[in-house]
Each structure stands twice: as structure tokens, then as C-alpha cells.
Write a protein that holds these residues in place. Structure first.
Motif, PDB file in Angstrom:
ATOM      1  N   LEU A 219      26.226  38.032  23.491  1.00  0.00           N
ATOM      2  CA  LEU A 219      25.286  38.506  24.500  1.00  0.00           C
ATOM      3  C   LEU A 219      25.901  39.590  25.374  1.00  0.00           C
ATOM      4  O   LEU A 219      25.228  40.530  25.783  1.00  0.00           O
ATOM      5  N   GLY A 220      27.198  39.471  25.657  1.00  0.00           N
ATOM      6  CA  GLY A 220      27.856  40.478  26.476  1.00  0.00           C
ATOM      7  C   GLY A 220      27.792  41.853  25.866  1.00  0.00           C
ATOM      8  O   GLY A 220      27.571  42.855  26.561  1.00  0.00           O
ATOM      9  N   ALA A 221      27.978  41.950  24.540  1.00  0.00           N
ATOM     10  CA  ALA A 221      27.918  43.252  23.873  1.00  0.00           C
ATOM     11  C   ALA A 221      26.493  43.786  23.802  1.00  0.00           C
ATOM     12  O   ALA A 221      26.272  45.001  23.915  1.00  0.00           O
ATOM     13  N   VAL A 222      25.529  42.899  23.624  1.00  0.00           N
ATOM     14  CA  VAL A 222      24.125  43.327  23.586  1.00  0.00           C
ATOM     15  C   VAL A 222      23.722  43.947  24.920  1.00  0.00           C
ATOM     16  O   VAL A 222      22.986  44.927  24.965  1.00  0.00           O
ATOM     17  N   VAL A 223      24.220  43.393  26.007  1.00  0.00           N
ATOM     18  CA  VAL A 223      23.803  43.865  27.334  1.00  0.00           C
ATOM     19  C   VAL A 223      24.818  44.831  27.952  1.00  0.00           C
ATOM     20  O   VAL A 223      24.878  44.974  29.173  1.00  0.00           O
ATOM     21  N   PHE A 224      25.612  45.509  27.130  1.00  0.00           N
ATOM     22  CA  PHE A 224      26.507  46.556  27.632  1.00  0.00           C
ATOM     23  C   PHE A 224      25.804  47.544  28.571  1.00  0.00           C
ATOM     24  O   PHE A 224      26.412  48.037  29.524  1.00  0.00           O
ATOM     25  N   PRO A 225      24.536  47.907  28.314  1.00  0.00           N
ATOM     26  CA  PRO A 225      23.888  48.871  29.214  1.00  0.00           C
ATOM     27  C   PRO A 225      23.895  48.453  30.679  1.00  0.00           C
ATOM     28  O   PRO A 225      23.864  49.324  31.566  1.00  0.00           O
ATOM     29  N   ASP A 226      23.944  47.150  30.966  1.00  0.00           N
ATOM     30  CA  ASP A 226      23.968  46.699  32.356  1.00  0.00           C
ATOM     31  C   ASP A 226      25.214  47.190  33.082  1.00  0.00           C
ATOM     32  O   ASP A 226      25.215  47.323  34.306  1.00  0.00           O
ATOM     33  N   VAL A 227      26.288  47.457  32.323  1.00  0.00           N
ATOM     34  CA  VAL A 227      27.521  48.004  32.891  1.00  0.00           C
ATOM     35  C   VAL A 227      27.597  49.510  32.674  1.00  0.00           C
ATOM     36  O   VAL A 227      27.894  50.273  33.596  1.00  0.00           O
ATOM     37  N   THR A 228      27.304  49.966  31.456  1.00  0.00           N
ATOM     38  CA  THR A 228      27.493  51.385  31.129  1.00  0.00           C
ATOM     39  C   THR A 228      26.478  52.289  31.816  1.00  0.00           C
ATOM     40  O   THR A 228      26.684  53.513  31.858  1.00  0.00           O
ATOM     41  N   ARG A 229      25.409  51.762  32.358  1.00  0.00           N
ATOM     42  CA  ARG A 229      24.453  52.601  33.087  1.00  0.00           C
ATOM     43  C   ARG A 229      25.115  53.287  34.274  1.00  0.00           C
ATOM     44  O   ARG A 229      24.597  54.258  34.810  1.00  0.00           O
ATOM     45  N   TYR A 230      26.276  52.772  34.669  1.00  0.00           N
ATOM     46  CA  TYR A 230      27.044  53.402  35.732  1.00  0.00           C
ATOM     47  C   TYR A 230      28.055  54.419  35.197  1.00  0.00           C
ATOM     48  O   TYR A 230      28.795  55.017  35.972  1.00  0.00           O
ATOM     49  N   GLY A 231      28.123  54.618  33.881  1.00  0.00           N
ATOM     50  CA  GLY A 231      29.026  55.604  33.298  1.00  0.00           C
ATOM     51  C   GLY A 231      28.555  57.020  33.564  1.00  0.00           C
ATOM     52  O   GLY A 231      27.360  57.298  33.605  1.00  0.00           O
ATOM     53  N   LYS A 232      29.497  57.949  33.712  1.00  0.00           N
ATOM     54  CA  LYS A 232      29.143  59.323  34.069  1.00  0.00           C
ATOM     55  C   LYS A 232      28.513  60.086  32.908  1.00  0.00           C
ATOM     56  O   LYS A 232      27.722  61.003  33.114  1.00  0.00           O
ATOM     57  N   THR A 233      28.909  59.746  31.666  1.00  0.00           N
ATOM     58  CA  THR A 233      28.278  60.335  30.486  1.00  0.00           C
ATOM     59  C   THR A 233      28.050  59.223  29.465  1.00  0.00           C
ATOM     60  O   THR A 233      28.653  58.145  29.562  1.00  0.00           O
ATOM     61  N   ALA A 234      27.216  59.498  28.468  1.00  0.00           N
ATOM     62  CA  ALA A 234      26.924  58.498  27.443  1.00  0.00           C
ATOM     63  C   ALA A 234      28.185  58.097  26.694  1.00  0.00           C
ATOM     64  O   ALA A 234      28.459  56.906  26.489  1.00  0.00           O
ATOM     65  N   ALA A 235      28.972  59.090  26.272  1.00  0.00           N
ATOM     66  CA  ALA A 235      30.177  58.810  25.486  1.00  0.00           C
ATOM     67  C   ALA A 235      31.216  58.051  26.300  1.00  0.00           C
ATOM     68  O   ALA A 235      31.809  57.075  25.832  1.00  0.00           O
ATOM     69  N   ARG A 236      31.445  58.470  27.545  1.00  0.00           N
ATOM     70  CA  ARG A 236      32.467  57.833  28.368  1.00  0.00           C
ATOM     71  C   ARG A 236      32.076  56.407  28.729  1.00  0.00           C
ATOM     72  O   ARG A 236      32.918  55.507  28.757  1.00  0.00           O
ATOM     73  N   GLY A 237      30.813  56.205  29.015  1.00  0.00           N
ATOM     74  CA  GLY A 237      30.362  54.853  29.334  1.00  0.00           C
ATOM     75  C   GLY A 237      30.496  53.915  28.147  1.00  0.00           C
ATOM     76  O   GLY A 237      31.001  52.799  28.272  1.00  0.00           O
ATOM     77  N   ALA A 238      30.056  54.378  26.973  1.00  0.00           N
ATOM     78  CA  ALA A 238      30.095  53.545  25.771  1.00  0.00           C
ATOM     79  C   ALA A 238      31.524  53.269  25.333  1.00  0.00           C
ATOM     80  O   ALA A 238      31.884  52.132  24.988  1.00  0.00           O
ATOM     81  N   PHE A 239      32.360  54.302  25.335  1.00  0.00           N
ATOM     82  CA  PHE A 239      33.749  54.145  24.909  1.00  0.00           C
ATOM     83  C   PHE A 239      34.510  53.226  25.869  1.00  0.00           C
ATOM     84  O   PHE A 239      35.247  52.331  25.447  1.00  0.00           O
ATOM     85  N   GLY A 240      34.349  53.445  27.159  1.00  0.00           N
ATOM     86  CA  GLY A 240      35.042  52.633  28.144  1.00  0.00           C
ATOM     87  C   GLY A 240      34.702  51.159  28.026  1.00  0.00           C
ATOM     88  O   GLY A 240      35.581  50.290  28.037  1.00  0.00           O
ATOM     89  N   ALA A 241      33.415  50.858  27.890  1.00  0.00           N
ATOM     90  CA  ALA A 241      32.994  49.464  27.798  1.00  0.00           C
ATOM     91  C   ALA A 241      33.489  48.811  26.513  1.00  0.00           C
ATOM     92  O   ALA A 241      33.944  47.653  26.525  1.00  0.00           O
ATOM     93  N   SER A 242      33.429  49.531  25.393  1.00  0.00           N
ATOM     94  CA  SER A 242      33.840  48.962  24.101  1.00  0.00           C
ATOM     95  C   SER A 242      35.322  48.640  24.081  1.00  0.00           C
ATOM     96  O   SER A 242      35.735  47.571  23.630  1.00  0.00           O
ATOM     97  N   ILE A 243      36.146  49.566  24.572  1.00  0.00           N
ATOM     98  CA  ILE A 243      37.593  49.352  24.582  1.00  0.00           C
ATOM     99  C   ILE A 243      37.960  48.187  25.493  1.00  0.00           C
ATOM    100  O   ILE A 243      38.741  47.299  25.131  1.00  0.00           O
ATOM    101  N   GLY A 244      37.408  48.181  26.690  1.00  0.00           N
ATOM    102  CA  GLY A 244      37.714  47.108  27.628  1.00  0.00           C
ATOM    103  C   GLY A 244      37.312  45.746  27.103  1.00  0.00           C
ATOM    104  O   GLY A 244      38.062  44.765  27.221  1.00  0.00           O
ATOM    105  N   TYR A 245      36.148  45.681  26.501  1.00  0.00           N
ATOM    106  CA  TYR A 245      35.617  44.411  26.003  1.00  0.00           C
ATOM    107  C   TYR A 245      36.449  43.894  24.833  1.00  0.00           C
ATOM    108  O   TYR A 245      36.812  42.717  24.777  1.00  0.00           O
ATOM    109  N   ALA A 246      36.760  44.787  23.889  1.00  0.00           N
ATOM    110  CA  ALA A 246      37.506  44.371  22.695  1.00  0.00           C
ATOM    111  C   ALA A 246      38.916  43.911  23.040  1.00  0.00           C
ATOM    112  O   ALA A 246      39.381  42.867  22.559  1.00  0.00           O
ATOM    113  N   LEU A 247      39.609  44.664  23.874  1.00  0.00           N
ATOM    114  CA  LEU A 247      40.983  44.296  24.226  1.00  0.00           C
ATOM    115  C   LEU A 247      41.039  43.019  25.047  1.00  0.00           C
ATOM    116  O   LEU A 247      41.883  42.147  24.815  1.00  0.00           O
ATOM    117  N   GLY A 248      40.130  42.884  25.993  1.00  0.00           N
ATOM    118  CA  GLY A 248      40.102  41.676  26.807  1.00  0.00           C
ATOM    119  C   GLY A 248      39.835  40.439  25.976  1.00  0.00           C
ATOM    120  O   GLY A 248      40.501  39.400  26.133  1.00  0.00           O
TER     121      GLY A 248
END
Length: 446
Positions: A219-248
């Protein structure tokens, strides 16, 4: 106007309107916040669950593969959220129709805002009881009560509160994971002894292990937009969330597996007692304190996302929804629900990922090629009331994917839903059969 009402109340946190450009955050901020979402006692418990049925080496592989799956489809989800600056359930208005999105919002409220919130509080109570044995405030029930209240308060503040707490908690939990892993190796005697340890319980397949990893954080990955909507660009928001989530998720799962395998403490029902394992291998009080932060950062995220989903279905103030769901989740936790932890993960791993498959297919294929429309989220936007093809595809994808008998269930169900929806949309459009019903304008939203 909905957007004016929304931005005028600081507790609403742009729940039903796009996040303004001037309110966007850095890639690091988004990455740390998404990392805090997955680092929790439940993720560490997942590692313990895996080594009950897999070798330690297989557990590492399952954790890596599972988190890569989540990062992949989470990237596409996160891209959409950052591009349009809207929450997951607002995105779902395009893919599932306005009423379908409301249904999705209710599902998020039940699973994350109430159910998953309750699961995390149960584990929180176990941690506090292990930290302060025999103290009245540290009985599992008492800890669930005051811990749940703290989590509710942070979720009320919104993204600002989540991000601030995450900046403190994430480095501490990474430290705990590395610390726990090395202490587990020392307790077992060597890396080889740990790596060659046999499963403590009933054997499971590697694919089943990957499904459990995906289920824990699906569910956390499905609702990434709830966090990435605060990203400055589409790529930076998506990349930042994916890396943080996977490593954690990877850190916490492997650390939990190592600790459970080394300590060999009695289970709590079907779930390894990780707090007891931490005590057994000598991590000490500071480790438990870090774990409290981990639970806090994850569970306020659960309640936050549940409230965003329900706010798109019910026109009540977000603060009221946070309070109501928090009380319900806390009540369920006090009844004792951790016994169903693994079945719950398996269910999520099967039926939640297809939702992301539909949303990805709709944005990149169906909307431009079949509807020949671009996404809009404003008072002037017009949405279908229901997208029948999308809803049917989610159900079919989960049902068929769970019954194939090979591969990874979560991947099967997501790919099937993705393909079924595309085929249905093109076929119905070719036959001039509408797969969406009715329309509703954004200006009529309250």
C-alpha cells in the motif's frame, strides 16, 4: 471553491487540491519521508517471518526482489503525484472515475488509516512492554493508548510534521538496522553460521517470501503520490521516493531476519517476537528508543494517507477524519490483532498492487490513446463517475494472479490488471461500448 477552502485551513494540507509550486520540497526531503514510511517494527517483523520459512540467504534475496518490485511500480505512481501535485485518491479520479476514487479512498481509510494503523500500534505496545518490563505505563494496552495519541497528533499536522519527524528518525533507524545486524552476527558466532542457519519453522518458497515482502509495503508504494506531490519535479519526486523506500525496507527486513534467527526467541502467535530478540542479543535500551521513533514515523504516515483517501470521499474536515480513524484503529489494536499478521500481508500483496497497475496503464496508455485526453485536476476538470473497466480489471487481476500457482503473486496480479485494463478499454472503445459512466465536474466538489 474547493481549493480555496482547502488552502485556507492548514490542517487540510492540500488534501483535495494540487500542492502549489512554492510549497514543494527537495528530493532529499521526499526521499527521507518515504523511507520513514517503511522503516518500522512491522518491516523488521517481516524479516523475522521470512527466516521462519527461508534460509538467511534466501531471505536477503526475497527482501531485495520484493523492494525492487515496490520501487518499480512506486516510481510510476510517484511520477504522477509529483507531476500533478495531487494525492493518490485525486489521481484515482481519472483512472477509476470520481465515485470509483471515493471507493478507493474508503479502502485506503479502512486498510491504512484503521487496519494498518492498528497493526502498527499492536507492535508498538510490544516494544514499550519490552523496554519497561513491569511498569504500569508500559503494559501493551497502556502503551498502545498513549502511543496512538502521539501518532494521531503528528498526522493532524500533515506533511510538515511527517517530514520533520522523519529527518530525526530515519538516520537513527538505519543505525539500528546496521547495529542489529552486526550484533546478530556476533551472537550467532560468525557470518557463515548466520548465513547457513536453517529455517526455524515451516518451509516456504522464495516466491512466497517475496510476496510477503511486497505485502508488507504494498500500500505504501501504491500511495507514493501522497508524498511525491511535494516533489519539485516529476522525476525528482519519483526517484527520491523510490530510493528511500527501497533502501529503508531492505535494511529493516534483513536486520529483523538476522536478529530473529540469532536469538531464536518464542514467537508471538505466528509472528517472531522481535523486541524480545533485541533484548536477547543485547541491543539495549537505546535500540528500543530508536524503534519507538520508527513506529511513530510509519504509523502517522498510515493515518495521514488514510485521511487523504477518506477526505476525497467524505467532505468532512481532515482533522475530524484523522481523529475518527485513529480512535477506530486504536480500538482494534486493543483487541489484539497481530495473530493475523502474515495472512493480512498475503492479502495486501495480492489485491493492492493491481490498483497501481490500473493507474499506470490509464495515465500512460488508455488516457492518451483511447480517451485522447490529458489529466486535469482543477475546478474545471470533468471526471467520469465510474470506470467499470478499471474496477473489473483490479478484481480479475488479483483473482487470476492469486490462482496461477507460479511466479510472484504480487507481480502476476499487477501485470494482469495492467494488461486486462488496456485490452478491455481498447476493445470496448472499438465496439463503441462505453466503459465509463456519467460525468461530474470538479466545480461541484465540496
Amino acid at each position: 471553491m474547493e481549493s480555496q477552502q482547502n488552502t485556507g485551513n492548514r490542517f487540510e494540507d492540500y488534501s483535495v487540491s494540487p500542492v502549489p509550486e512554492q510549497k514543494r520540497r527537495s528530493t532529499l526531503n521526499v526521499s527521507v519521508t518515504s523511507c520513514a514510511w517503511v522503516i518500522s517494527l512491522s518491516t523488521i517483523f517481516t524479516g523475522g517471518t521470512l527466516v521462519n520459512g527461508l534460509t538467511f540467504g534466501e531471505t536477503v534475496i526475497a527482501a531485495l526482489c520484493g523492494m525492487l518490485v515496490l520501487a518499480l511500480y512506486g516510481f510510476f505512481q510517484g511520477w504522477m503525484g509529483a507531476k500533478y501535485g495531487v494525492s493518490t485518491t485525486m489521481l484515482a479520479r481519472q483512472a477509476f472515475g470520481r465515485y470509483g476514487a471515493k471507493l478507493f479512498g474508503v479502502l485506503l481509510a479502512i486498510t491504512m488509516g484503521i487496519g494498518w494503523f492498528g497493526y502498527q500500534i499492536s507492535f508498538f505496545g510490544l516494544t514499550i512492554a519490552e523496554m519497561f518490563p513491569g511498569q504500569w505505563f508500559a503494559t501493551p494496552q497502556a502503551a498502545m493508548l498513549w502511543g496512538g495519541i502521539l501518532m494521531i497528533l503528528t498526522a493532524l499536522i500533515g506533511y510538515r510534521g511527517l517530514a520533520a519527524l522523519s529527518m530525526v528518525a530515519v538516520p537513527l533507524v538505519v543505525l539500528l538496522s546496521v547495529w542489529g545486524l552486526f550484533e546478530a552476527v556476533a551472537y550467532a558466532g560468525s557470518w557463515n553460521a548466520l548465513y547457513s542457519s536453517e529455517p526455524a519453522g515451516e518451509s516456504m518458497t522464495l516466491f512466497a517470501g517475496i510476496t510477503i515482502v511486497v505485502g508488507n509495503a504494498a500500500l505504501g508504494a501504491v500511495v507514493f503520490p501522497d508524498v511525491t506531490r511535494y516533489g519539485k519535479t516529476a522525476a525528482r519526486g519519483a526517484f527520491g521516493a523510490s530510493i528511500g523506500y527501497a533502501l529503508g525496507g531492505l535494511f529493516c527486513t534483513i536486520a529483523g531476519a538476522a536478529m530473529a534467527l540469532a536469538a531464536q526467541v518464542p514467537d508471538v502467535g505466528s509472528t517472531p517476537n522481535i523486541p524480545a530478540a533485541m533484548s536477547q542479543i543485547g541491543l539495549g535500551f537505546f535500540a528500543f528508543l530508536i524503534l519507538v521513533f520508527a513506529q511513530w514515523t510509519t504509523n502517522d504516515n498510515n493515518l495521514y494517507t488514510g485521511s487523504l483517501g477518506l477526505r476525497n470521499a467524505i467532505a468532512w474536515p481532515k482533522a475530524v477524519l484523522v481523529g475518527a480513524m485513529g480512535v477506530l484503529g486504536l480500538s482494534i489494536a486493543l483487541l489484539g490483532i497481530e495473530e493475523q499478521f502474515v495472512p493480512f500481508l498475503n492479502f495486501l500483496g495480492t489485491y493492492v498492487p493491481p490498483i497501481a497497475g490500473i493507474m499506470i496503464a490509464d495515465h500512460w496508455i488508455v488516457s492518451p490513446a483511447v480517451r485522447k485526453q490529458t489529466y486535469q485536476f482543477s475546478n474545471e476538470a470533468v471526471y467520469a463517475k465510474w470506470n467499470v473497466a478499471a474496477i473489473v480489471s483490479v478484481i480479475l487481476g488479483g483473482w487470476i494472479g492469486s490462482g496461477l500457482g507460479f511466479g510472484i503473486t504480487a507481480i502476476n496480479s499487477t501485470l494482469l490488471a495492467f494488461l486486462i485494463y488496456i485490452v478491455l478499454a481498447f476493445l470496448l472503445r472499438t465496439l463503441n461500448i462505453p466503459f465509463e459512466t456519467g460525468t461530474i465536474s470538479g466545480q461541484h466538489e465540496k
